[in-house]
Design a protein around this motif. Sequence first.
Motif, PDB file in Angstrom:
ATOM      1  N   HIS A 174       0.971   1.037  -8.866  1.00 57.03           N
ATOM      2  CA  HIS A 174      -0.248   1.325  -9.522  1.00 57.03           C
ATOM      3  C   HIS A 174       0.447   2.215 -10.947  1.00 57.03           C
ATOM      4  N   SER A 187       5.334   3.341  -8.538  1.00 58.01           N
ATOM      5  CA  SER A 187       5.118   2.852 -10.010  1.00 58.01           C
ATOM      6  C   SER A 187       4.684   1.656 -10.493  1.00 58.01           C
ATOM      7  N   SER A 195       1.101  -1.039  -0.191  1.00 53.02           N
ATOM      8  CA  SER A 195       0.069  -0.294   0.319  1.00 53.02           C
ATOM      9  C   SER A 195       0.683   1.312   0.488  1.00 53.02           C
TER      10      SER A 195
END
Length: 83
Positions: free
Chosen positions: A58, A55, A3
């Motif tokens: 996501h 990167s 996360s």
Amino acid sequence: MSSGAEVLYVLIAIAGLCVATWFVTPKGDNQTVWRSSIILTLVMCYLMWALTYLSQLHPLIQPTRSDLRPEFAEGYSEYYGME
């Protein structure tokens, strides 16, 4: 963890290292050079790591398989909604 919170945890650790560097650098004529070099190195390494990590976390482009035969690639892309 996977996360965005991990990026903040590492940022806090890097900030702590930068503060420690400020007080631990040896006294002398080149103290400012040592401080600047170490702190800039820590910050730039953090930025490169954070950009790479985020990167991959996501991605902007969805990965596609190129090892499929053409007759199977059409069904694959339609099934997964790629095109």
